[in-house]
Design an enzyme around this catalytic site. Sequence first.
Site, short mmCIF file in Angstrom:
data_model
loop_
_atom_site.label_atom_id
_atom_site.label_comp_id
_atom_site.label_asym_id
_atom_site.label_seq_id
_atom_site.Cartn_x
_atom_site.Cartn_y
_atom_site.Cartn_z
N SER A 1 43.49 29.96 51.97
CA SER A 1 43.35 31.38 52.27
C SER A 1 42.07 31.99 51.72
CB SER A 1 44.55 32.16 51.71
OG SER A 1 44.66 31.98 50.31
N GLY B 1 38.06 31.04 49.42
CA GLY B 1 37.18 30.12 48.73
C GLY B 1 36.52 30.84 47.57
N ARG B 2 36.05 30.08 46.61
CA ARG B 2 35.33 30.71 45.50
C ARG B 2 34.36 29.71 44.91
NH1 ARG B 2 39.36 30.23 41.37
NH2 ARG B 2 40.03 28.07 41.30
N ALA C 1 43.05 18.85 52.18
CA ALA C 1 42.90 17.50 52.75
C ALA C 1 43.10 17.50 54.26
CB ALA C 1 43.91 16.56 52.10
N ASP D 1 41.43 18.75 46.71
CA ASP D 1 41.60 19.69 45.60
C ASP D 1 42.67 19.24 44.61
OD1 ASP D 1 43.71 20.24 47.36
OD2 ASP D 1 43.02 22.27 47.82
N ASN E 1 54.82 16.22 48.72
CA ASN E 1 54.41 17.57 49.11
C ASN E 1 55.64 18.46 49.25
OD1 ASN E 1 51.39 17.89 50.01
ND2 ASN E 1 51.99 15.83 50.64
N GLY F 1 47.52 28.25 40.51
CA GLY F 1 47.90 29.66 40.53
C GLY F 1 49.34 29.90 40.15
#
Length: 452
Positions: free
Chosen positions: A13, A15-16, A80, A223, A282, A387
Site C-alpha cells: 500500500s 513505499g518509503r 514477492a 521484504d 502465509n 507494523g
Amino acid sequence: MAEVFAAVDLGASSGRVVTGRFGDGGLELAEVHRFPNEPVRCRGTLRWDIRSLYKGLTDGLRAAVERHGELSGIGIDTWAVDYGLLDASGTLLADPAHYRDTRTAAGVDRVHAVVPPARLYATTGIQFQPFNTVFQLAAEELAAVSSVVLIPDLLSYWLTGELGTERTNASTTGLLDPRTGEWSAELFGELGLRQDLFPPLRDPGVAAGSYEGCPVYTVGSHDTASAVVAVPAASDRFAYISCGTWSLVGLELDEPVLTEQARLANFTNERGVDGKIRFLRNVMGLWLLQEVQRELGLGLGYLLDAAARSAPGRSVVDATDPRFLPPGGMAARITAACRETGQPEPRDPGELARCVLDSLAVAYREAIADATRLSGHQVDAIHLVGGGARNELLCRLTAEACGVPVYAGPTEATAAGNLLVQARAAGALDGSLQDLRTLLRATHPPHPHHPE
C-alpha cells in the site's frame, strides 16, 4: 566515522525510504520519504503503477542525500512473486500485473496438468498460492519477452542498468530448488520455459551496480527475508511473525522441509540471507483488519479499543481462507464465515475487530505448532516484527494463544534488515546473522508480552 545507508522498502500500500546511520556500535533509523502505492486497473487487469513507484524511490533517495549529504549504499526490498516483462532492448512491455488480479486461475490448471502439486512441492518447497510466479507465467504470452525481472530487481535495473535476480526473492517464484538455491532445470523444461528467462541469480549482500556514484547492494529483496534478518533473537530457538498486510509465520532453519506432510500443511520453504531457509506459512494478516477499517470508515484506535472491550473467543474464522484475499466486502465475508461454521455473527465493529484479532492469534498458534512438529525445531520465544508490533492487543492475544512470550519489535524490521545486510556488504559491519541481531537488540530492544 558514521556511515549512512538508504533502504528502499516497498509494501503493498505504500513505499518509503529509510536511512540507517551506523555509528557508536548502534543503528539509528530515520524515515526520510513516504509515498503511496496505488494499483491501477488497465483494460481489465489490475497492475502496479511501477513508474510512480520508481519516481517515489528516486525522490526518496534525493531526500536522503539532502538530509545526510552522502550515502554509503542503497538496497531495495519489495513484496514477492510479481515481475516485469522486458523485450530484447530492455524495455518494459507493460506495467507489472498485480498478484491480486484474477488472471492466474488458468495458470494454476495449466501448471498442475504438467506437474502435479505433490511433485511441484517436492521440487520447489513452495506453499501453494494461486498467485505464485510459476502460475502467473503460465497465464502469460511470452513470445515477445526477453527477460522476466522480479519487482525489486526491475527497480534496481532502472537505477543501475545491471540485470540480476536476487536469490531470496527468486525462491518465492515456485521455480527454484531450495536445496541448491539454483533454478530447477527440470521444471523449466517441463513447463516449456527458457532456461535464460530470468537474469542471472545473485546472493543478498553483493554489489549490484551504482546510482549517481552511490553503490547499490542486493539485500534480502523479498521484504520478509529482510525482516527476518532483523529479528532480535538471542538464540536460534525462536519463531517469527512478520506482521503487516500479510503475516508470515515460521522458523529459520538450515535445511528445507520437503515432506508431503509439509505440503499438506501448506508450508513454504523460502531462502533467507546467509543461505538460511524460511520455513513458514502465509496468513492473511492485518489485511483483514485494514479492509474492515476501510469499509466502516472508523479509526484504528477506536476499533482496537472496542475490540479490547468485546468478549474474547466469541467467533474465530480461518485467517488463511482464500475467500479473504480479494478487496471489498470483508465485513460481510467474515460474518458469512461465522454463520457457516455455526458461530455467533459479529454484532458491532468491536466484535468484528475482535473476531479478526482472535482469528489471527489462533492462526499464528496453529502455524507455529505445525512448523515445530514438521521440522522438529523447538521454540521458547516468538518474535513479532513489523507494523503489527504496534498492536499491543494482537501481541497479547498471540502470547496467550501460544503460551510463550511474544517479543514485539522492531516495527521497522524490514528496513533494519535491509540496512544491516548493506552495511555488512560495504564493510561497515562484519559477523554472522547472530552478530547483526545482537547489535539490533542492543539499540532496538523488543517489548515483551508474557502469557497470563
